[in-house]
Design an enzyme around this catalytic site. Structure first.
Site, mmCIF file in Angstrom:
data_model
loop_
_atom_site.group_PDB
_atom_site.id
_atom_site.type_symbol
_atom_site.label_atom_id
_atom_site.label_comp_id
_atom_site.label_asym_id
_atom_site.label_seq_id
_atom_site.Cartn_x
_atom_site.Cartn_y
_atom_site.Cartn_z
ATOM 1 N N VAL A 187 4.533 1.708 4.262
ATOM 2 C CA VAL A 187 5.431 0.547 4.183
ATOM 3 C C VAL A 187 4.796 -0.643 4.887
ATOM 4 O O VAL A 187 4.487 -0.580 6.088
ATOM 5 C CB VAL A 187 6.797 0.867 4.820
ATOM 6 C CG1 VAL A 187 7.712 -0.363 4.787
ATOM 7 C CG2 VAL A 187 7.438 2.047 4.100
ATOM 8 N N LYS A 188 4.595 -1.725 4.149
ATOM 9 C CA LYS A 188 4.029 -2.952 4.719
ATOM 10 C C LYS A 188 5.161 -3.856 5.200
ATOM 11 O O LYS A 188 6.142 -4.073 4.489
ATOM 12 C CB LYS A 188 3.210 -3.719 3.669
ATOM 13 C CG LYS A 188 1.923 -3.041 3.252
ATOM 14 C CD LYS A 188 1.200 -3.842 2.180
ATOM 15 C CE LYS A 188 0.546 -5.086 2.732
ATOM 16 N NZ LYS A 188 -0.210 -5.818 1.678
ATOM 17 N N VAL A 189 4.992 -4.382 6.419
ATOM 18 C CA VAL A 189 6.004 -5.252 7.013
ATOM 19 C C VAL A 189 5.297 -6.459 7.616
ATOM 20 O O VAL A 189 4.337 -6.297 8.374
ATOM 21 C CB VAL A 189 6.786 -4.504 8.127
ATOM 22 C CG1 VAL A 189 7.867 -5.403 8.735
ATOM 23 C CG2 VAL A 189 7.411 -3.226 7.577
#
Ligand code: E4P
Length: 214
Positions: free
Chosen positions: A85-87
């Site tokens: 998951v990219k944040v």
């Protein structure tokens, strides 16, 4: 150094993933837009990427409220245990990343532009950071020095460096020599990376010899 593909364009990705050279695919809303992939199509894209040979798929959250980012992160991870998951590395992103990390969800803090953000990423338990080398340099910062210092801070920690915003195969060469963990490159840079004119010329000579020997 591991290599990733920074694209959602299936026509371009198919042959590149088939080479086995690339560990996975990184995406974000801009990359989805360039490929004409709508948010509702991300689950199907993810399945296609994994079937096409991606060992990891990086999907970016699209909200800015901490609770919403956490919920979206869980939903993205639920697509596959090979999703990271990219944040974005904002305060809300750091806060959400800390909660996701505690829940065992692997995250990448993206849009990183300064060495100090590497310290923050390690503190919240991010699995990766994505410094934007090209954009850092274009903003007047010494991008390569920042990236190498980030790697120095993070080597041996649980946080790895995945350099993005790569402008050339020369960037890839220099980052590999510098011992950077990973890079993600456009399909165009990837194709250039795979080709070496002198190798092609040597193969031409082999082919000519084979013809003579038949
Ligand atoms: C990756 O997540 C970034 O979107 C990308 O590498 C940025 O590259 P750009 O500076 O060419 O947009």
């Amino acid at each position: 150094m591991d290599l990733y593909l920074d694209s959602a364009d299936r026509e371009a990705l198919g042959p590149l993933l088939r080479t086995g050279v690339f560990a996975g695919v990184t995406t974000n809303p801009l990359i989805l837009e360039r490929a004409g992939v709508r948010l509702g199509e991300v689950p199907e894209l993810t399945r296609w990427l994994l079937d096409a040979g991606a060992r990891e798929v990086f999907l970016q959250t699209t909200t800015s409220d901490v609770e919403a980012v956490v919920a979206e992160g869980h939903a993205l991870r639920a697509l596959s245990d090979r999703v990271v998951v990219k944040v974005p590395a904002t305060v809300a992103g750091l806060t959400a990343t800390a909660e996701l990390a505690r829940a065992g969800v692997p995250t990448l803090l993206t849009a990183v532009y300064h060495v100090r953000q590497a310290v923050l990423a390690r503190a919240v338990g991010a699995a990766w950071i994505a410094p934007y080398l090209g954009r850092m340099t274009e903003a007047g910062r010494d991008g390569r020095r920042h990236v190498e210092q980030m790697q120095g801070i993070l080597t041996g920690s649980g946080t790895r460096v995945l350099v993005a915003s790569i402008r050339s195969v020369d960037d890839v060469h220099r980052l590999a020599v510098a011992g950077i963990d990973a890079v993600t490159v456009s399909a165009a840079v990837a194709r250039e990376l795979l080709e070496e004119p002198l190798t092609a010329a040597a193969v031409d000579q082999f082919d000519e010899a084979v013809t003579r020997l038949r």
